[in-house]
Design an enzyme around this catalytic site. Structure first.
Site, PDB file in Angstrom:
ATOM      1  N   CYS A 156      12.006 -35.457 -14.435  1.00 36.85           N
ATOM      2  CA  CYS A 156      12.484 -35.580 -15.814  1.00 36.85           C
ATOM      3  C   CYS A 156      13.833 -36.307 -15.848  1.00 36.85           C
ATOM      4  O   CYS A 156      13.866 -37.522 -15.790  1.00 36.85           O
ATOM      5  CB  CYS A 156      12.534 -34.192 -16.474  1.00 36.85           C
ATOM      6  SG  CYS A 156      12.604 -34.295 -18.265  1.00 36.85           S
ATOM      7  N   GLU A 197       6.678 -29.427 -11.047  1.00 37.77           N
ATOM      8  CA  GLU A 197       6.885 -28.126 -10.382  1.00 37.77           C
ATOM      9  C   GLU A 197       6.228 -26.979 -11.156  1.00 37.77           C
ATOM     10  O   GLU A 197       5.893 -25.943 -10.585  1.00 37.77           O
ATOM     11  CB  GLU A 197       8.386 -27.848 -10.194  1.00 37.77           C
ATOM     12  CG  GLU A 197       9.209 -27.597 -11.467  1.00 37.77           C
ATOM     13  CD  GLU A 197       9.745 -28.877 -12.123  1.00 37.77           C
ATOM     14  OE1 GLU A 197       9.172 -29.953 -11.886  1.00 37.77           O
ATOM     15  OE2 GLU A 197      10.725 -28.776 -12.885  1.00 37.77           O
ATOM     16  N   HIS A 225       7.433 -32.245 -15.669  1.00 34.89           N
ATOM     17  CA  HIS A 225       7.909 -31.313 -14.635  1.00 34.89           C
ATOM     18  C   HIS A 225       6.730 -30.885 -13.757  1.00 34.89           C
ATOM     19  O   HIS A 225       6.085 -29.872 -14.038  1.00 34.89           O
ATOM     20  CB  HIS A 225       8.543 -30.081 -15.287  1.00 34.89           C
ATOM     21  CG  HIS A 225       9.844 -30.384 -15.957  1.00 34.89           C
ATOM     22  ND1 HIS A 225      11.037 -30.394 -15.262  1.00 34.89           N
ATOM     23  CD2 HIS A 225      10.139 -30.701 -17.229  1.00 34.89           C
ATOM     24  CE1 HIS A 225      12.019 -30.706 -16.098  1.00 34.89           C
ATOM     25  NE2 HIS A 225      11.504 -30.902 -17.296  1.00 34.89           N
TER      26      HIS A 225
HETATM   27  N1  GLN Z   1      18.033 -34.376 -20.936  1.00 35.34           N
HETATM   28  C1  GLN Z   1      16.870 -35.161 -20.729  1.00 35.34           C
HETATM   29  C2  GLN Z   1      16.022 -35.268 -21.990  1.00 35.34           C
HETATM   30  O1  GLN Z   1      16.182 -34.479 -22.886  1.00 35.34           O
HETATM   31  C3  GLN Z   1      16.039 -34.601 -19.587  1.00 35.34           C
HETATM   32  C4  GLN Z   1      15.439 -33.274 -19.888  1.00 35.34           C
HETATM   33  C5  GLN Z   1      14.959 -32.539 -18.666  1.00 35.34           C
HETATM   34  O2  GLN Z   1      15.318 -32.883 -17.537  1.00 35.34           O
HETATM   35  N2  GLN Z   1      14.158 -31.522 -18.858  1.00 35.34           N
HETATM   36  O3  GLN Z   1      15.200 -36.121 -22.086  1.00 35.34           O
END
Ligand code: GLN
Length: 577
Positions: free
Chosen positions: A423, A551, A549
């Site tokens: 992400c 994970e 994600h």
């Molecule tokens: N802050 C970033 C976004 O909002 C990444 C979010 C995250 O890593 N879950 O896109």
């Protein structure tokens, strides 16, 4: 035992209106006694494995051929875990339906190997919201709205709704916190009533307690556990099972003391010492006969033992695969919450699942990137990453430590060290590439620098109009189309996958062509939307970033393919080092 105690009084309660003291809304079609309940409470201290106990019991009951559903109650007034700081509370676990939940839901999904939904998670905030909206709609008209019967009534309705919808044999309910907390008092009371209404053979309680071993004494003391269980009993709840968590095995004497103080037969006062892996817990509980005890108490006929034994062998093989390897790789994880490992629980679990399959040990190195800045030299970065075989940059919000993360990514890219960006880690990889390969030296995400001339990561168009910050990111499971021949497609072994998201920003579509021309490939896309979901550098041994994600979907017996690929690439790196 009174007649109503053995069969429950629920049938005599249905249709009682909200101004009746016995008011308890029951979902249509609900059949008392069809689903049995195991309620898990904690005493003495929290954080000693109630979630793992709940998950392990669930896995054992499932191994006995039953359909099992877990529920977690959290007493805080947030409506979900999305607005909680992972530094205080552990990671936010996102479910496929987009619910932002407590990390225990992750443990449940991993042990039960199934996807859960918002019907498996209830907070104080959510229940009060339900009660207060009903009050405004006039649903309790003429009546003073009270904890009993209205708040407790809605909690029981939530639980029965879940049982009804899932047609489960057993619902396991974990009450967060410990007995005696103000925060979970109404959940405890609702569960006491659930037992009264459904009958004692349909609802049983387990208490997970803790025994300390003060170094000055050198023996386990049961007094805090006794008091804790007494507190539970003072709430009108008699546990049938007591699990004594401790650093080591507690002796007979301690169990006897707890037994005599709590009315729980000694064979159901079970010692549960720290284990080298959480995945040993189902095996430990099975060896101590707890699955058999729960089935007997709930009057459930057991499935043929061969089924259970096959499931147990699977856990044993998995634990053996974790314990056996001698080779070790070092994985560096950069992160803001470096001192709180719970913030990265799912990442650590995904690595654990992968290393069992890849046949290696993994040493995690936590990299505090706020010590590095844009001006850090290559030698400084190399020193911090000395001996590391691969780097993960996990999800994150805000700007702290980002320049250091970008430095680590640059190092991994240039030195052909495996890289996995999750992400935020994918977004930072794109920023790094734009700065150092495309020469856009000020490229950034608008989350970090709203005035950057090159907004290579920018807010999603759908997020621009959203106000407030509760439950409104791009959330939950979404389909992803993978490019044929890409690393991601090879690892997943298919072109259509589904993974979970939690973000507000994305790769700015205006830069995609330039980035691809320079050698970074967008190999995963949202169907029908220009949202980039996977990036990779084909000329690198392993350089993958995901907007989702991965994970969150990793399971013990089926590690997430990207994590498995990454761990294998780290092994290759270690061979060459
Ligand atoms: N802050 C970033 C976004 O909002 C990444 C979010 C995250 O890593 N879950 O896109």
């Amino acid at each position: 035992m009174a007649a109503e105690d053995s069969c429950g009084i629920l049938s005599s309660l249905s249709n009682k209106s909200s101004d009746h003291e016995f008011y308890t809304p029951v979902p249509k079609g609900y059949e008392a006694g069809r689903t049995k309940y195991l309620v898990i409470t904690g005493s003495v201290i929290s954080g000693v494995g109630k979630g793992i106990f709940t998950s392990s019991m669930g896995a054992l009951l499932e191994a006995a051929g039953l359909k099992v559903e877990p529920i977690k109650f959290d007493g805080y007034l947030n409506q979900d875990a999305g607005t909680l700081n992972p530094y205080r509370h552990g990671e936010v676990f996102v479910l496929d339906d987009g619910a932002e939940t407590d990390m225990d839901l992750g443990t449940y999904e991993r042990f039960l190997d199934k996807n859960l939904s918002k019907q498996n998670y209830l907070t104080g905030g959510k229940i009060f919201n339900t009660v207060l909206s009903k009050e405004r709609k006039g649903e309790y008209l003429g009546r003073d709205v009270q904890f009993i019967p209205h708040v407790t009534g809605e909690i029981k309705a939530f639980v029965r709704e879940c049982a009804n919808n899932t047609k489960s044999d057993v619902v396991l309910i974990e009450v967060g916190g410990t007995v005696g907390d103000l925060e979970n008092g109404y959940f405890m009371e609702a569960m006491r009533q659930l037992q009264y209404e459904e009958g004692r053979q349909n609802v049983i309680f387990a208490n997970v307690t803790y025994a300390f071993n003060p170094s000055s004494l050198g023996e386990y003391k049961s007094k805090p556990a006794q008091s804790g269980i007494r507190t539970l009993m003072s709430l009108g709840v008699q546990p049938e099972i007591v699990v004594v968590r401790a650093s080591g095995e507690v002796g007979e004497k301690v169990r006897e003391k707890i037994s005599i103080y709590s009315n729980v037969p000694i064979e159901r006062v079970v010692s549960l010492p720290d284990a080298s892996s959480i995945y040993e817990v189902p095996i430990m509980l099975h060896e101590k006969g707890l699955d058999k005890a729960v089935l007997d108490l709930l009057g459930i006929k057991r499935a043929p033992a061969v089924r259970t034994e096959a499931a147990m062998r699977r856990w044993e093989d998995f634990c053996e695969a974790l314990a056996k390897p001698t080779k070790s790789v070092k994985i560096g994880i950069t992160g803001k919450y470096t001192e709180v490992k719970d913030s990265y629980a799912s990442i650590m679990q995904a690595i654990e699942h992968s290393r069992a399959k890849a046949g290696c040990k993994v040493e995690l190195v936590w990299i505090e990137t706020s010590k590095l800045g844009q001006k850090s030299t290559d030698a400084e970065v190399a020193k911090i990453l000395d001996g590391v075989n691969g780097i993960i940059v996990p999800g994150g919000f805000g700007s702290r430590g980002t320049e250091g993360k970008i430095k680590c990514i640059e190092f991994a890219r240039k030195n052909r060290m495996p890289y996995l960006g999750l992400c935020y880690g994918m977004q930072m990889a794109v920023v790094e590439f734009c700065r150092n390969v495309l020469g856009l030296s000020k490229a950034n995400s608008t989350e970090i620098d709203p005035d950057t001339p090159d907004m290579v990561i920018d807010i999603l168009p759908e997020q621009k109009k959203i106000e407030g910050l509760g439950g409104n990111m791009r959330l939950g499971g979404k389909d992803i189309e993978l490019a044929k021949g890409s690393v991601a497609a090879e690892l997943y072994g298919k072109l259509k996958i589904r993974e979970r998201f939690r973000h507000r920003y994305e790769v700015n579509p205006e830069y995609i062509e330039r980035i691809q021309k320079a050698g970074m490939v967008f190999s995963g896309k949202a169907p029908n939307q220009p949202i980039m979901q996977v990036v990779e550098i084909p000329s690198h041994p392993f350089f993958v970033g995901t907007q989702f994600h991965p994970e969150l979907s990793s399971r013990p017996f089926t590690p997430n393919p990207l994590f498995l690929g990454f761990v294998k690439a780290c092994l290759e790196h270690a061979k060459k080092a």
